[in-house]
Design an enzyme around this catalytic site. Structure first.
Site, PDB file in Angstrom:
ATOM      1  N   GLY A  40     -56.111 -20.970  11.958  1.00 24.30           N
ATOM      2  CA  GLY A  40     -57.209 -20.015  12.003  1.00 24.30           C
ATOM      3  C   GLY A  40     -57.768 -19.726  13.375  1.00 24.30           C
ATOM      4  O   GLY A  40     -58.774 -19.033  13.492  1.00 24.30           O
ATOM      5  N   THR A  66     -51.933 -25.405  12.915  1.00 28.94           N
ATOM      6  CA  THR A  66     -51.472 -24.182  12.275  1.00 28.94           C
ATOM      7  C   THR A  66     -50.637 -24.476  11.031  1.00 28.94           C
ATOM      8  O   THR A  66     -49.950 -25.501  10.960  1.00 28.94           O
ATOM      9  CB  THR A  66     -50.627 -23.351  13.265  1.00 28.94           C
ATOM     10  OG1 THR A  66     -50.037 -22.253  12.566  1.00 28.94           O
ATOM     11  CG2 THR A  66     -49.505 -24.162  13.891  1.00 28.94           C
ATOM     12  N   SER A  67     -50.657 -23.545  10.100  1.00 35.17           N
ATOM     13  CA  SER A  67     -49.842 -23.686   8.883  1.00 35.17           C
ATOM     14  C   SER A  67     -48.348 -23.632   9.193  1.00 35.17           C
ATOM     15  O   SER A  67     -47.529 -23.987   8.353  1.00 35.17           O
ATOM     16  CB  SER A  67     -50.199 -22.581   7.883  1.00 35.17           C
ATOM     17  OG  SER A  67     -49.918 -21.309   8.448  1.00 35.17           O
ATOM     18  N   GLU A  68     -47.991 -23.210  10.398  1.00 34.45           N
ATOM     19  CA  GLU A  68     -46.583 -23.161  10.810  1.00 34.45           C
ATOM     20  C   GLU A  68     -46.128 -24.463  11.481  1.00 34.45           C
ATOM     21  O   GLU A  68     -45.070 -24.502  12.114  1.00 34.45           O
ATOM     22  CB  GLU A  68     -46.338 -21.983  11.759  1.00 34.45           C
ATOM     23  CG  GLU A  68     -46.627 -20.631  11.164  1.00 34.45           C
ATOM     24  CD  GLU A  68     -45.629 -20.152  10.126  1.00 34.45           C
ATOM     25  OE1 GLU A  68     -44.780 -20.951   9.670  1.00 34.45           O
ATOM     26  OE2 GLU A  68     -45.703 -18.968   9.762  1.00 34.45           O
ATOM     27  N   HIS A  87     -44.906 -18.303  18.909  1.00 37.06           N
ATOM     28  CA  HIS A  87     -44.712 -17.449  17.732  1.00 37.06           C
ATOM     29  C   HIS A  87     -45.796 -16.386  17.746  1.00 37.06           C
ATOM     30  O   HIS A  87     -46.986 -16.707  17.743  1.00 37.06           O
ATOM     31  CB  HIS A  87     -44.793 -18.277  16.448  1.00 37.06           C
ATOM     32  CG  HIS A  87     -44.905 -17.443  15.207  1.00 37.06           C
ATOM     33  ND1 HIS A  87     -44.075 -16.377  14.940  1.00 37.06           N
ATOM     34  CD2 HIS A  87     -45.772 -17.511  14.167  1.00 37.06           C
ATOM     35  CE1 HIS A  87     -44.422 -15.831  13.783  1.00 37.06           C
ATOM     36  NE2 HIS A  87     -45.455 -16.503  13.298  1.00 37.06           N
ATOM     37  N   HIS A  89     -46.943 -12.102  16.539  1.00 38.08           N
ATOM     38  CA  HIS A  89     -46.760 -10.991  15.615  1.00 38.08           C
ATOM     39  C   HIS A  89     -46.744  -9.697  16.429  1.00 38.08           C
ATOM     40  O   HIS A  89     -47.395  -8.720  16.060  1.00 38.08           O
ATOM     41  CB  HIS A  89     -47.874 -10.972  14.569  1.00 38.08           C
ATOM     42  CG  HIS A  89     -47.988 -12.236  13.793  1.00 38.08           C
ATOM     43  ND1 HIS A  89     -49.148 -12.631  13.180  1.00 38.08           N
ATOM     44  CD2 HIS A  89     -47.083 -13.213  13.519  1.00 38.08           C
ATOM     45  CE1 HIS A  89     -48.953 -13.790  12.556  1.00 38.08           C
ATOM     46  NE2 HIS A  89     -47.709 -14.160  12.760  1.00 38.08           N
ATOM     47  N   HIS A 147     -42.566 -10.376  10.056  1.00 42.01           N
ATOM     48  CA  HIS A 147     -43.427 -11.501  10.427  1.00 42.01           C
ATOM     49  C   HIS A 147     -43.609 -11.670  11.933  1.00 42.01           C
ATOM     50  O   HIS A 147     -44.549 -12.315  12.361  1.00 42.01           O
ATOM     51  CB  HIS A 147     -42.854 -12.782   9.801  1.00 42.01           C
ATOM     52  CG  HIS A 147     -43.727 -13.987   9.934  1.00 42.01           C
ATOM     53  ND1 HIS A 147     -43.474 -15.145   9.250  1.00 42.01           N
ATOM     54  CD2 HIS A 147     -44.828 -14.239  10.665  1.00 42.01           C
ATOM     55  CE1 HIS A 147     -44.383 -16.053   9.562  1.00 42.01           C
ATOM     56  NE2 HIS A 147     -45.226 -15.527  10.417  1.00 42.01           N
TER      57      HIS A 147
END
EC number: 4.1.2.17
Length: 181
Positions: A40, A66-68, A87, A89, A147
């Site tokens: 977030g 992070t969720s990644e 990473h 976007h 993505h």
């Protein structure tokens, strides 16, 4: 560990609009530890104190990553020479991925820094399938369907430069597609 360059790269990614809002994530590996952006977080406003820490097995030592995280861990576990992951976007690369269009390496910089691009099908954000498919790529510049992109480097500067060059060639491909025959 000095994380000032890590923070500088996060801010550059945000300032150059390779990420917006809370999108994207960045990590570096130092021996057995992974320093990674928190879930977030807005990369343009991160401070050193915000950075999360996990070990290479995925045990979280500080913060809420992070969720990644799984994707970062799988890459580090599969590619010993990689010490940094970016990473984003980024707009043009994401648009090309959504249209299933491959990018041409149009510049000398692309030939030097990118060499070859891997393309990964869509998998849900943060999923083990995404982590496994990205980490299986031989290439260090990876476009994710709908993505964004993942770039890998021996250090964070190299991973960042690959992000910058990849987005530039996506923009050039767009311009050429619209000016060409």
């Amino acid at each position: 560990m000095n994380l000032s360059n890590f923070i500088k790269i996060c801010h550059l990614l945000y300032d150059r609009k390779y990420v917006v809002g809370s999108g994207g994530n960045v990590s570096i590996k130092n021996k057995n530890l992974i320093y990674i952006t928190p879930t977030g977080s807005i990369l343009g406003f991160l401070n050193e104190e915000d950075i999360c820490v996990a070990d290479i097995e995925g045990n979280i030592l500080k913060g809420k990553p992070t969720s990644e995280l799984n994707m970062h861990l799988k890459i580090y576990q599969n590619k010993e020479s990689i010490n940094a992951i970016v990473h984003t976007h980024s707009m043009y690369c994401t648009a090309f991925s959504a249209l299933d269009k491959k990018l041409e390496l149009l510049t000398p910089e692309a030939e030097i820094f990118i060499k070859k691009i891997a393309y990964v099908d869509y998998f849900p954000c943060g999923s083990l399938e995404l982590a496994e498919n990205v980490s299986a790529c031989v290439e260090d510049s990876i476009i994710l369907k709908n993505h964004g992109i993942v770039t890998l480097g021996k250090d964070i500067t190299e991973a960042y430069v690959k992000t910058e060059v990849l987005e530039e060639i996506a923009q050039l491909n767009y311009i050429m597609n619209n000016l060409g025959e």
